[in-house]
Design a protein around this motif. Structure first.
Motif, PDB file in Angstrom:
ATOM      1  N   ALA B 107       0.780  -1.263  -0.086  1.00  0.00           N
ATOM      2  CA  ALA B 107      -0.054   0.151   0.014  1.00  0.00           C
ATOM      3  C   ALA B 107       1.093   1.226   0.073  1.00  0.00           C
ATOM      4  CB  ALA B 107      -0.656  -0.102   1.377  1.00  0.00           C
ATOM      5  N   THR B 108       0.438   2.192  -0.533  1.00  0.00           N
ATOM      6  CA  THR B 108       1.071   3.516  -0.593  1.00  0.00           C
ATOM      7  C   THR B 108       0.797   4.601   0.412  1.00  0.00           C
ATOM      8  OG1 THR B 108      -0.515   4.502  -1.922  1.00  0.00           O
ATOM      9  CG2 THR B 108       1.307   3.640  -3.148  1.00  0.00           C
ATOM     10  N   HIS B 109      -0.429   4.239   1.246  1.00  0.00           N
ATOM     11  CA  HIS B 109      -0.870   5.298   2.240  1.00  0.00           C
ATOM     12  C   HIS B 109       0.117   5.747   3.461  1.00  0.00           C
ATOM     13  CE1 HIS B 109      -2.271   1.811   4.465  1.00  0.00           C
ATOM     14  NE2 HIS B 109      -2.358   2.883   5.347  1.00  0.00           N
ATOM     15  N   GLU B 110       1.038   4.786   3.609  1.00  0.00           N
ATOM     16  CA  GLU B 110       1.866   5.204   4.766  1.00  0.00           C
ATOM     17  C   GLU B 110       3.342   5.446   4.011  1.00  0.00           C
ATOM     18  OE1 GLU B 110       1.275   5.734   7.883  1.00  0.00           O
ATOM     19  OE2 GLU B 110      -0.578   4.744   7.916  1.00  0.00           O
ATOM     20  N   HIS B 111       3.503   5.559   2.525  1.00  0.00           N
ATOM     21  CA  HIS B 111       4.382   6.202   1.987  1.00  0.00           C
ATOM     22  C   HIS B 111       5.641   5.155   2.134  1.00  0.00           C
ATOM     23  CE1 HIS B 111       2.064   9.233   1.025  1.00  0.00           C
ATOM     24  NE2 HIS B 111       1.857   9.642   2.168  1.00  0.00           N
ATOM     25  N   LEU B 112       5.741   3.970   2.192  1.00  0.00           N
ATOM     26  CA  LEU B 112       6.684   3.102   2.235  1.00  0.00           C
ATOM     27  C   LEU B 112       7.491   3.093   0.663  1.00  0.00           C
ATOM     28  CD1 LEU B 112       8.150   0.778   3.797  1.00  0.00           C
ATOM     29  CD2 LEU B 112       6.749  -0.955   2.236  1.00  0.00           C
ATOM     30  N   PRO B 113       8.853   3.378   0.981  1.00  0.00           N
ATOM     31  CA  PRO B 113       9.458   3.603  -0.337  1.00  0.00           C
ATOM     32  C   PRO B 113       9.759   2.228  -1.155  1.00  0.00           C
ATOM     33  CG  PRO B 113      10.670   4.580   1.586  1.00  0.00           C
ATOM     34  CD  PRO B 113       9.646   3.798   2.150  1.00  0.00           C
ATOM     35  N   GLY B 114       9.526   2.475  -2.402  1.00  0.00           N
ATOM     36  CA  GLY B 114       9.630   1.268  -3.113  1.00  0.00           C
ATOM     37  C   GLY B 114       8.249   0.877  -3.923  1.00  0.00           C
ATOM     38  N   ILE B 115       7.214   1.410  -2.963  1.00  0.00           N
ATOM     39  CA  ILE B 115       5.982   0.897  -3.422  1.00  0.00           C
ATOM     40  C   ILE B 115       5.095   2.325  -4.164  1.00  0.00           C
ATOM     41  CG2 ILE B 115       3.813  -0.001  -2.581  1.00  0.00           C
ATOM     42  CD1 ILE B 115       5.701  -1.859  -1.853  1.00  0.00           C
ATOM     43  N   ARG B 116       4.519   1.960  -5.407  1.00  0.00           N
ATOM     44  CA  ARG B 116       3.966   3.227  -5.985  1.00  0.00           C
ATOM     45  C   ARG B 116       2.445   2.982  -6.158  1.00  0.00           C
ATOM     46  NH1 ARG B 116       9.254   2.993  -8.055  1.00  0.00           N
ATOM     47  NH2 ARG B 116       9.898   4.842  -8.158  1.00  0.00           N
ATOM     48  N   ILE B 117       1.883   1.615  -5.833  1.00  0.00           N
ATOM     49  CA  ILE B 117       0.474   1.672  -5.690  1.00  0.00           C
ATOM     50  C   ILE B 117      -0.053   0.290  -5.008  1.00  0.00           C
ATOM     51  CG2 ILE B 117       0.648   0.173  -7.963  1.00  0.00           C
ATOM     52  CD1 ILE B 117      -2.020   1.957  -8.781  1.00  0.00           C
ATOM     53  N   ALA B 118      -1.107   0.170  -4.465  1.00  0.00           N
ATOM     54  CA  ALA B 118      -1.669  -0.759  -3.716  1.00  0.00           C
ATOM     55  C   ALA B 118      -1.836  -1.787  -4.722  1.00  0.00           C
ATOM     56  CB  ALA B 118      -3.028  -0.436  -2.983  1.00  0.00           C
ATOM     57  N   SER B 119      -1.590  -3.161  -4.310  1.00  0.00           N
ATOM     58  CA  SER B 119      -1.897  -4.402  -5.016  1.00  0.00           C
ATOM     59  C   SER B 119      -2.267  -5.453  -4.059  1.00  0.00           C
ATOM     60  CB  SER B 119      -0.855  -4.901  -5.829  1.00  0.00           C
ATOM     61  OG  SER B 119       0.454  -5.270  -5.507  1.00  0.00           O
ATOM     62  N   GLY B 120      -3.178  -6.397  -4.708  1.00  0.00           N
ATOM     63  CA  GLY B 120      -3.743  -7.399  -3.595  1.00  0.00           C
ATOM     64  C   GLY B 120      -4.900  -8.170  -4.259  1.00  0.00           C
ATOM     65  N   SER B 121      -5.578  -6.944  -4.425  1.00  0.00           N
ATOM     66  CA  SER B 121      -7.217  -7.484  -5.296  1.00  0.00           C
ATOM     67  C   SER B 121      -6.431  -7.725  -6.958  1.00  0.00           C
ATOM     68  CB  SER B 121      -7.964  -6.527  -5.502  1.00  0.00           C
ATOM     69  OG  SER B 121      -9.026  -6.742  -6.200  1.00  0.00           O
ATOM     70  N   LEU B 122      -6.414  -9.006  -7.288  1.00  0.00           N
ATOM     71  CA  LEU B 122      -5.559  -9.343  -8.373  1.00  0.00           C
ATOM     72  C   LEU B 122      -5.952  -8.923  -9.852  1.00  0.00           C
ATOM     73  CD1 LEU B 122      -5.022 -13.064  -7.320  1.00  0.00           C
ATOM     74  CD2 LEU B 122      -3.365 -11.240  -7.208  1.00  0.00           C
ATOM     75  N   GLY B 123      -5.057  -9.076 -10.807  1.00  0.00           N
ATOM     76  CA  GLY B 123      -5.333  -8.709 -12.063  1.00  0.00           C
ATOM     77  C   GLY B 123      -5.188  -7.215 -12.418  1.00  0.00           C
ATOM     78  N   GLN B 124      -4.790  -6.323 -11.630  1.00  0.00           N
ATOM     79  CA  GLN B 124      -4.587  -5.039 -11.870  1.00  0.00           C
ATOM     80  C   GLN B 124      -3.165  -4.394 -12.276  1.00  0.00           C
ATOM     81  OE1 GLN B 124      -7.072  -2.393  -9.112  1.00  0.00           O
ATOM     82  NE2 GLN B 124      -8.177  -4.201  -8.517  1.00  0.00           N
ATOM     83  N   GLY B 125      -2.296  -5.050 -11.704  1.00  0.00           N
ATOM     84  CA  GLY B 125      -0.825  -4.671 -11.953  1.00  0.00           C
ATOM     85  C   GLY B 125      -0.602  -4.318 -13.417  1.00  0.00           C
ATOM     86  N   LEU B 126      -0.845  -4.862 -14.524  1.00  0.00           N
ATOM     87  CA  LEU B 126      -0.375  -5.000 -15.851  1.00  0.00           C
ATOM     88  C   LEU B 126      -1.081  -3.819 -16.119  1.00  0.00           C
ATOM     89  CD1 LEU B 126       1.244  -6.217 -18.121  1.00  0.00           C
ATOM     90  CD2 LEU B 126      -0.924  -7.608 -18.818  1.00  0.00           C
ATOM     91  N   SER B 127      -2.086  -3.586 -16.091  1.00  0.00           N
ATOM     92  CA  SER B 127      -2.769  -2.253 -16.481  1.00  0.00           C
ATOM     93  C   SER B 127      -2.012  -1.124 -16.202  1.00  0.00           C
ATOM     94  CB  SER B 127      -4.290  -2.242 -15.883  1.00  0.00           C
ATOM     95  OG  SER B 127      -4.972  -3.303 -16.560  1.00  0.00           O
ATOM     96  N   VAL B 128      -1.653  -1.134 -14.719  1.00  0.00           N
ATOM     97  CA  VAL B 128      -0.801  -0.227 -14.189  1.00  0.00           C
ATOM     98  C   VAL B 128       0.610   0.279 -14.919  1.00  0.00           C
ATOM     99  CG1 VAL B 128      -0.011   0.521 -11.982  1.00  0.00           C
ATOM    100  CG2 VAL B 128      -2.200  -0.246 -11.691  1.00  0.00           C
TER     101      VAL B 128
END
Lengths: 320, 283
Positions: B107-128
């Motif tokens: 998740a990005t809401h706590e601004h962890l370096p290296g993470i640019r978008i949330a993922s977990g609900s599958l199937g979305q990353g390729l579009s991003v």
């Protein structure tokens, strides 16, 4: 009977054209503005932008989920994506994509939703979404805007291009009175008091702002003074303006082209109940789907026109 | 970053596996199986392939970027990110705990370096990933976008929307890798929803497809990624079918779906760690 309207118009135009013209202008002002559309470029009036900035416009085909994901990616790369499709496909069909990739991830994506509500008309209930405002306003970080005419939609489109964060912009298909000024300044989250009144407040959004303007004249002809407030931003809601008006008038009506469940009226009710409980009547669709018909016929059949706002205002007054 | 030897990279993999097991054990939740199987990929990418800067910038201009679409591999991703300098390794102990930047799924809401978008609900990353790749093209930035997806994840329809789009728009600055372990949470993919001939499917969608048959061998993984890179910039998106074994590195976890979403108990952890030497120091 001819009505003495406080706002008048000389032409009718569709709000989607206000979006299309605003989008083109936003693209000229800022090279980071980009566009996407899921096979509805003509309907969304995005063609002029596509023609002028082909390298900044992406046809996604009939694949809305992918369009939302790509938009989030473009936003990561520093672009300001405007993703356009019908309101039904821009919300219900892609709720999870918007929730995870846009709202939760706080991406600067503008979801541009046309053909919202009953006034879509003849296509019927499969396309007439009446739940979109509710779905979008429930999402943390999401700004929800529903302008009332061509000029306000154009101004809103320009305003959201300058705002950093996820936005849901809702507009429609029918030709509608253009009654707000072309040079208006659009302030996100700031309600616009269009007509001063003292007996009852009408809070209206989208196409029904025009119906509220007509209703005000009808009420005035019967000696009732109605205040008309244009709530173009459903979220964040201008609670200060709402409370100030109801403090004066003591009762209110909400008017929207949306389900009562989850709509503007719900938001206003929450605001009043927490701060200053007062009679509130709702004008909206009461837990049913729409159907085919002309926009005018549908607004009448489902109880969303000026006459219904007048009735609701009188009922609210009687409860004071 | 200085080029590391295969042996050094393998040592990092062993530590990553230890990190993953200790992280999921500590909170008795999470997904150990797939990150164990993707250790070589994560390490090859972050310690050998990516042109990246651990001084994190969200827009990633002038860098290669990686997106994890199958977000439940978070423990492995967090380990490799911390081990390559994005945030302190000690922070791994906060995984899945209250007030942590290391959420159960990225998740990005706590601004962890290296993470640019949330993922977990599958199937979305390729579009991003496609969107970021196209932003890079607009900006004439010739760096690459990498994305990892699970094989079970390919059952999501959005993946195929994105597959069609990528080829149509010639998004050739992107390398998508499939963690082809043949397992998903309810069982083997061929029993749950058979993926059939993945290579033929992706080729039919207009992608350049390479196969990395030894996805748990460091040299093979690097060779595969090098080959994939050599195919970019030629008008087609590139797919890397990475054959891995879920649970690799621990004899009683390998090759089964049983550890997809189950943590080891104290005894199992001790047994597993006994097979994985501590190479860089535990967090």
């Amino acid at each position: 009977m001819s009505l003495d309207l406080k706002f008048t118009y000389t032409e009718k135009k569709d709000t989607r054209s206000g979006f299309g013209d605003g989008f083109l202008e936003a693209g000229r002002r800022n090279p980071n503005v980009v566009g996407l559309c899921a096979d509805l470029i003509g309907s969304l009036k995005m063609g002029d932008f596509q023609k002028e900035f082909p390298e900044r416009f992406f046809q996604t085909g009939i694949a809305e989920a992918n369009m939302i994901g790509i938009s989030a990616g473009l936003a990561i790369g520093g672009k300001i994506p405007f993703a356009g499709t019908f309101a039904n496909f821009a919300t219900g069909r892609v709720y999870d994509q918007i929730r995870q990739s846009v709202a939760y991830s706080q991406k600067n994506v503008k979801i541009c939703a046309s053909h919202a509500g009953l006034t879509l008309g003849e296509d019927g209930a499969t396309h007439q979404i009446l739940e979109d405002l509710g779905m979008m306003k429930m999402l943390p970080h999401m700004t929800v805007i529903n302008p009332c005419d061509y000029n306000q939609t154009k101004a809103a489109t320009l305003a959201i291009a300058e705002y950093e964060g996820p936005v849901y912009l809702r507009f429609g298909r029918p030709s509608w009175p253009v009654f707000t000024p072309a040079d208006q300044k659009f302030e996100i989250g700031k309600a616009w008091k269009m007509i001063d009144g003292k007996d009852v407040t009408i809070f209206a959004t989208g196409h029904l702002v025009w119906e509220a303007v007509v209703a005000e004249a009808m009420l005035r002809s019967e000696g009732i003074s109605a205040e008309v407030i244009n709530i173009h931003t459903i979220k964040p809601l201008d609670e200060e303006a709402i409370l100030e008006s109801v403090k004066k008038t003591g009762c209110a009506v909400s008017a929207e082209e949306h389900q009562l469940n989850g709509g503007l009226g719900d938001s206003i009710a929450q605001c009043l109940i927490r701060n200053n409980p007062a009679p509130l009547e709702y004008v909206g669709v009461n837990d049913s789907f729409g159907e085919s018909g002309t926009p005018t016929q549908l607004l009448e059949k489902y109880g969303l026109n000026a006459e219904n706002i007048v009735k609701a205002a009188k009922k609210a007054l009687s409860r004071k | 970053m200085e080029k590391q030897s295969i042996e050094q990279l393998q040592n990092i993999c062993t530590q990553l596996r230890r990190d993953v097991l200790r992280m999921v054990h500590a909170v008795q939740s999470g997904h150990p199986g797939a990150p164990l199987g993707c250790a070589e990929f994560f390490v090859a990418l972050y310690f050998d392939q990516l042109h990246h800067n651990s001084d994190f910038k969200m827009d990633g201009k002038g860098e290669d970027l990686f997106f994890l679409s199958n977000g439940h591999l978070s423990a492995g991703w967090y380990s490799v990110l911390s081990r390559s300098g994005y945030f302190p390794v000690s922070e791994l102990k906060t995984f899945r705990k209250l007030d942590s930047r290391l959420q159960g799924h990225p998740a990005t809401h706590e601004h962890l370096p290296g993470i640019r978008i949330a993922s977990g609900s599958l199937g979305q990353g390729l579009s991003v990933a496609l969107g970021v790749a196209q932003a890079k093209k607009i900006d004439k930035d010739d760096h690459l976008i990498y994305v990892l997806m699970g094989d079970g994840e390919l059952q999501e329809g959005q993946v195929w929307e994105a597959a069609m789009y990528a080829a149509h728009h010639g998004v050739d600055n992107l390398i998508a890798t499939i963690d082809y372990n043949g397992q998903q949470i309810d069982g083997p993919t061929e029993k749950i929803m058979d993926l059939k001939n993945l290579k033929a499917k992706w080729e039919a969608f207009g992608w350049e497809v390479i196969e990395t048959k030894e996805g748990n061998d460091m040299k093979s993984v690097i060779d595969g990624l090098e080959k994939a890179k050599s195919l970019t910039g030629k008008g087609k998106p590139v797919l890397n079918l990475l054959y891995t074994e879920m649970g690799f590195g621990v004899d009683f976890m390998v090759g089964t779906h049983k550890w997809h979403g189950s943590p080891p108990n104290d005894e199992q952890l001790a047994k597993a760690l006994g097979q994985l030497q501590e190479t860089l120091g535990d967090y």
